[in-house]
Design an enzyme around this catalytic site. Structure first.
Site, PDB file in Angstrom:
ATOM      1  N   ARG A  45      -0.923 -11.693   1.323  1.00  0.00           N
ATOM      2  CA  ARG A  45      -0.669 -10.308   0.933  1.00  0.00           C
ATOM      3  C   ARG A  45      -1.065  -9.998  -0.508  1.00  0.00           C
ATOM      4  O   ARG A  45      -1.860  -9.110  -0.767  1.00  0.00           O
ATOM      5  CB  ARG A  45       0.816  -9.963   1.113  1.00  0.00           C
ATOM      6  CG  ARG A  45       1.290  -9.961   2.544  1.00  0.00           C
ATOM      7  CD  ARG A  45       2.650  -9.320   2.642  1.00  0.00           C
ATOM      8  NE  ARG A  45       3.260  -9.475   3.955  1.00  0.00           N
ATOM      9  CZ  ARG A  45       4.424  -8.969   4.303  1.00  0.00           C
ATOM     10  NH1 ARG A  45       5.141  -8.279   3.430  1.00  0.00           N
ATOM     11  NH2 ARG A  45       4.917  -9.153   5.521  1.00  0.00           N
ATOM     12  N   HIS A  91      -4.687  -6.966  11.151  1.00  0.00           N
ATOM     13  CA  HIS A  91      -3.607  -7.013  10.160  1.00  0.00           C
ATOM     14  C   HIS A  91      -2.265  -6.803  10.856  1.00  0.00           C
ATOM     15  O   HIS A  91      -1.936  -5.674  11.248  1.00  0.00           O
ATOM     16  CB  HIS A  91      -3.831  -5.935   9.098  1.00  0.00           C
ATOM     17  CG  HIS A  91      -3.061  -6.168   7.840  1.00  0.00           C
ATOM     18  ND1 HIS A  91      -3.260  -7.257   7.024  1.00  0.00           N
ATOM     19  CD2 HIS A  91      -2.081  -5.444   7.241  1.00  0.00           C
ATOM     20  CE1 HIS A  91      -2.464  -7.202   5.987  1.00  0.00           C
ATOM     21  NE2 HIS A  91      -1.730  -6.113   6.088  1.00  0.00           N
ATOM     22  N   TYR A 134      -5.124  13.488   7.776  1.00  0.00           N
ATOM     23  CA  TYR A 134      -5.867  14.579   7.137  1.00  0.00           C
ATOM     24  C   TYR A 134      -7.123  14.096   6.409  1.00  0.00           C
ATOM     25  O   TYR A 134      -7.991  14.908   6.079  1.00  0.00           O
ATOM     26  CB  TYR A 134      -4.974  15.310   6.130  1.00  0.00           C
ATOM     27  CG  TYR A 134      -3.762  15.959   6.760  1.00  0.00           C
ATOM     28  CD1 TYR A 134      -3.891  16.923   7.753  1.00  0.00           C
ATOM     29  CD2 TYR A 134      -2.482  15.599   6.357  1.00  0.00           C
ATOM     30  CE1 TYR A 134      -2.776  17.507   8.327  1.00  0.00           C
ATOM     31  CE2 TYR A 134      -1.355  16.187   6.922  1.00  0.00           C
ATOM     32  CZ  TYR A 134      -1.515  17.135   7.904  1.00  0.00           C
ATOM     33  OH  TYR A 134      -0.409  17.716   8.477  1.00  0.00           O
TER      34      TYR A 134
END
Length: 838
Positions: A45, A91, A134
């Site tokens: 990570r 992932h 968006y």
């Protein structure tokens, strides 16, 4: 507290047991679980790989987008589609961290060379990006360098989290991404924070290291002097940078880029065009407002954020007059995020282990990775060409024996027998035989034979070149260096961050925040310009003139004091001296070329004009006023402290003030000059001071058609002149030159107040009035409406003689410092002209 805990195990149970309970030690379980968690955070990570500079989630995003075909020449797709593909295949975590990583790689203020081409609102240093539904994204051109030749066995692949897909362990990375874009991450027990650098500089250092593997840090720092932040700004002090390049840890200070500009006609300001890395304008604005409201920061009059997408960052901090902009800027650096500290901690994974790396080690890791990528790519390409050459050679054999090949195929029972017979008869390999069988007959023509021969020659040449490359480490390094140079040429940009060796010591200890309250002089010119000098020292020589302009009024004051502008309606308007523009030192003749029009400081009514200036100190000498109807008044200096403007005389209807002066001694004379050429002088002691509401007293007795055109005060002990210009009362102002006369002031006898005075000039034919007059210490100077000088006649002995013609129309007359100038009685001081005093 319990020392032991119980849990169910997944171990297969014997037939005679339904379940097995295993007792384990809590501390051992916590130790094991924490280590597993820490390992996962560190390796999966938070920390980047030192080779490609990417964390696992970033690498998976770029690889997934490459596999989706989201290249720069394709259209954008919804970010949610990318996030879903990454989360579903590679992932095994939530969508939020995936989208956050995607967004950061698209932000030009976060990445020195963005890897994602975003479309939509991807946020700002102050604001969050829009939701993934968006926004749209595709790979940037630079990202194609990261995945370039990934399908040529240049890197290793491993199974994904569920074993159904594969993912690369590292990307080929055709440029040093870790140094160029930097990174940040917090793991368990360790963290990384790496600054971005300039691509051209990093590539130059990497190429130098390729050629000189034992290069020292000093040699590499000739190419990489320091970080190059995406937001620009200035780095103060490079000692911390060198420490980081040496040991992997260090700190440096980042400052905003600020210029001092004239933001309004009356005020200077600080214009911020670049901020420290990861600092947004809203954060700076909020902090400044908090400091100003809590009175911890002084000198700021206004703050405007004019940032837009076209002009970029522009933060305007308007400075109050009376404060030194440089000192205010130092306070802003000290108290606000306009100066921040960046702590470098170069922690990255090397061979799967977290290490703290200096600049030389970081470049070595990348260079070795890139050499390995190019070697594996070259080996892959050579193998592919060898395989193709093998097929071409078999096809050439088939073309040379086309009839026999066809006969063999036609006489075979099946493809397996045809393959076997071709291998036996023409000594072909199984691969060649299968390829011949799969080749369409239309390709077996004479022209294809020529093409195959040409292809064979090309393949042999390429295989030889690749073999030579793989057998020579120097050639391999040269190829890596050339490819890096091509990348720098295509994607390099100029340095944005300025590096300063200086420690950047604050100047507030040596420079006061506010302008000191030093003595100064305030000047008003005949063309309506207002300014102040740096001190109150004497002005010699041509001091009474300013760029051919004459001074209407001169007042002694202090920088942080106030003066009053007296108008024709008897009003006094307060003006802060510190707001006025500063002229050069009085050691040289003053020039009002830097002055500002008085209209910028006062608001006048219709028909109201500025007559002169006066000091507003309570213990001052007080003002003496003269009006057009012959009224004189000495004003008691009890000026109200809480009003910006007030009246100092009550005028009769139709009357107006024509002259104002500061009366420094009762031994001085008060002088009236009228339009019918009468001059009256009487001692100031004959006029008692009055309060502001009073209307004054009779000063001179006027004929019915006459008015006062000039009023002032003179020291009878000083040599003075009286200048009068006669002309026609019916002519338009400024259209007639007139006849001027200069007489000695001593020629005029003193008389009592409220008398008629004596004649100052004899009118010639066509003359019936004085159009301008003045009295004051010699020598006298005249100027035109534009401020150009006009030569006056020499002094004559007769006070009541006639005048001499002037070459140009005179609109203002002045004398030595401390006297007032004459302006036409029928009009206000003319506006400043660009070719004169402006």
């Amino acid at each position: 507290m319990f020392d032991m805990a119980r849990r169910k195990t997944t171990t297969p149970l014997p037939d005679d047991f339904e379940e097995r309970i295993v007792d384990i030690d809590v501390s051992a379980e916590m130790r094991t679980s924490f280590l597993e968690y820490a390992y996962s955070v560190i390796y999966q990570r938070a920390l980047p790989d030192a080779r490609d500079g990417l964390k696992p989630v970033q690498r998976r995003i770029l690889y997934a987008m490459s596999e989706m075909g989201l290249r720069p020449d394709r259209g954008h797709v919804k970010s949610s589609r990318v996030v879903g593909d990454v989360m579903g295949k590679l992932h095994p975590h939530g969508d939020t961290p995936i989208y956050d990583a995607l967004v950061r790689q698209a932000q030009p203020f976060s990445m020195r060379l963005p890897l994602i081409d975003g479309h939509g609102n991807f946020g700002s240093p102050d604001d969050m990006p829009a939701a993934m539904r968006y926004t749209e994204a595709r790979l940037a051109k630079a990202a194609m360098l990261m995945v370039e030749s990934i399908d040529e066995e240049t890197v290793d692949f491993r199974p994904n989290y569920d074993g159904q897909e594969v993912e690369p362990t590292v990307l080929p990375s055709a440029f040093p991404n870790l140094l160029v874009n930097g990174t940040t991450g917090i793991a368990v027990g360790m963290a990384t924070n790496m600054a971005p650098h300039n691509l051209v500089e990093v590539v130059a250092a990497a190429r130098h290291l390729l050629k000189h593997p034992n290069a020292s840090l000093d040699e590499l720092m000739r190419f990489i002097p320091g970080p190059d932040l995406p937001t620009g700004g200035t780095i103060i002090g490079l000692d911390g940078v060198r420490d980081a390049y040496q040991n992997g840890r260090g700190t440096f200070r980042m400052r905003a880029k600020v210029t001092i500009e004239q933001v309004t006609p009356r005020r200077k300001g600080l214009v911020v065009t670049e901020l420290p890395f990861n600092v947004g304008p809203e954060r700076v604005v909020t902090k400044i407002r908090e400091l100003v409201q809590s009175k911890k920061l002084s000198g700021i009059a206004d703050l405007r954020d004019l940032t837009d997408r076209h002009k970029g960052l522009r933060l305007v901090i308007e400075i109050k007059n009376g404060f030194i902009p440089e000192a205010v800027l130092d306070e802003l650096y000290r108290l606000t995020p306009m100066e921040e500290t960046f702590g470098i901690n170069n922690v990255a994974l090397v061979d799967g282990q977290p290490r703290t790396l200096g600049l030389r080690e970081l470049l070595h890791v990348y260079v070795n990775h890139r050499i390995d990528v190019v070697r594996r790519r070259s080996a892959f390409r050579r193998r592919k060409r060898e395989e193709r050459l093998h097929l071409v050679e078999g096809l050439v054999v088939a073309l040379l024996n086309i009839d026999e090949v066809i006969q063999v195929i036609r006489s075979s029972d099946d493809s397996a027998e045809a393959r076997r017979r071709l291998m036996e008869i023409f000594e072909l390999s199984e691969t060649q035989a299968v390829y011949i069988l799969d080749t369409p007959l239309r390709r077996l023509t004479r022209y294809d034979k020529l093409e195959l021969d040409q292809e064979k020659a090309t393949l042999i040449e390429e295989i030889a070149a690749l073999t030579a490359l793989l057998s020579s480490d120097d050639k391999l390094r040269a190829l890596v260096s050339k490819e890096l140079a091509d990348v720098a040429k295509a994607y390099g940009t100029p340095r944005r961050t300025v590096l300063m060796e200086s420690s950047g010591v604050s100047r507030t200890a040596a420079v006061a925040l506010e302008v000191p309250d030093d003595p100064c002089r305030v000047l008003l010119s005949s063309t309506g310009l207002l300014a102040r000098t740096l001190d109150a020292g004497p002005i010699s020589g041509e001091g009474e003139r300013s760029n051919h302009d004459v001074l209407v009024s001169v007042v002694d004051s202090t920088v942080r004091g106030e003066i009053g502008v007296v108008t024709s309606l008897g009003r006094v308007i307060r003006v802060s001296v510190v707001d006025l523009p500063v002229l050069p030192s009085s050691a040289s003749p003053p020039s009002l070329s830097g002055g500002h029009p008085v209209s910028e400081y006062v608001t006048l009514g219709q028909g109201e004009t500025v007559i002169g200036l006066g000091a507003l100190t309570p213990d001052g000498p007080g003002l003496a006023l003269g009006t057009a109807q012959g009224v004189v008044k000495r004003v008691v200096p009890d000026y109200p402290a809480n009003r910006d403007d007030f009246e100092v005389i009550t005028l009769k209807e139709g009357d107006r003030v024509v002259g104002v002066t500061e009366l420094t001694s009762e031994a001085h004379d008060l002088v009236f000059i009228t339009s019918d050429a009468q001059l009256l002088r009487f001692p100031a002691s004959s006029v008692r001071p009055q309060g502001r509401p009073a209307g004054g007293m009779a000063g001179i007795r006027l004929d019915p058609a006459a008015t006062v055109i000039w009023f002032g005060a003179l020291d009878p002990a000083l040599p003075s002149h009286v200048v009068t210009v006669a002309g026609s009362a019916t002519a338009l102002p400024g259209t007639q030159t007139g006849n001027a006369k200069v007489a000695d002031y001593a020629e005029f006898p003193a008389k009592g107040r409220a008398t008629g005075g004596v004649r100052a000039q004899r009118f010639l034919k066509g003359e019936d009035a004085l159009i301008i007059a003045w009295a004051g210490p010699a020598p006298a100077k005249g100027v035109t409406e534009t401020g150009r000088p006009v030569e006056l006649p020499t002094e004559i002995g007769r006070r009541d003689g006639s005048g001499s013609p002037l070459p140009h129309a005179v609109t203002a007359i002045g004398g030595a410092l401390g006297t007032t100038a004459a302006v036409p009685a029928a009009s206000p001081p003319p506006a400043a002209e660009e070719d004169a005093s402006l």
